[in-house]
Design a protein around this motif. Structure first.
Motif: not given
Length: 176
Positions: A159-176
């Motif tokens: 759920e956390k990863i999906r929520g972060l990815l929904s933020l677009g590139p900014r979220g992807l950076v946070r996941v990485l």
């Protein structure tokens, strides 16, 4: 470096103004039950989510944050709000720049999860040190361990990863 702090401050303000964080702030303020005689400390004060409403209710509030740019930003916000009882200090939660037994109330919101386990213990020892007898601690944070074999942990992380990815590139950076 300045641009990164500017972006961080902007993001922090956006999050602090969200409906969920406003509700959390209101709940923490109710639990804090601050009075006009209290001296308060906000650990990990950030942009002032708790500091500013506390300042309207207490005799003084110390806003402690590790980031000097964040501290300067908060000082400006407090000044623009006419809050002369806000004192801002750039310091770590594990070494509060206050004398022993100098606070009636300590609050913290989403600071402790940034600390290593041993530093969480040191920060709580600092809270005990600065609180007067009978003082109060009110804080909110997310502290959990991830166990890949546990279904609940897997679901929460998904759920956390999906929520972060929904933020677009900014979220992807946070996941990485």
């Amino acid at each position: 470096m300045k641009k990164n702090w500017d972006e961080h401050i902007i993001h922090t303000e956006e999050v602090a103004r969200s409906q969920g964080f406003v509700a959390l702030r209101d709940r923490l303020m109710a639990l804090a039950d601050a009075t006009a005689q209290d001296v308060a400390v906000d650990i990990g004060a950030g942009t002032g989510l708790l500091t500013l409403p506390l300042a309207e209710r207490v005799s003084a509030v110390w806003a402690v944050d590790i980031s000097e740019p964040m501290c300067r930003y908060l000082e400006t916000k407090a000044e623009s709000a006419g809050l002369a009882n806000v004192r801002v200090a750039a310091s770590s939660a594990v070494s509060l720049p206050l004398v022993d037994a100098s606070a009636d109330l300590v609050v913290s919101n989403y600071c402790f999860h940034h600390l290593k386990h041993a530093d969480k213990e040191r920060a709580l020892a600092e809270v005990r040190r600065v609180l007067r007898p009978g003082g109060r601690l009110v804080f909110a944070d997310m502290m959990f361990s991830v166990a890949p074999t546990d279904a609940r942990s897997r679901r929460l992380m998904s759920e956390k990863i999906r929520g972060l990815l929904s933020l677009g590139p900014r979220g992807l950076v946070r996941v990485l």
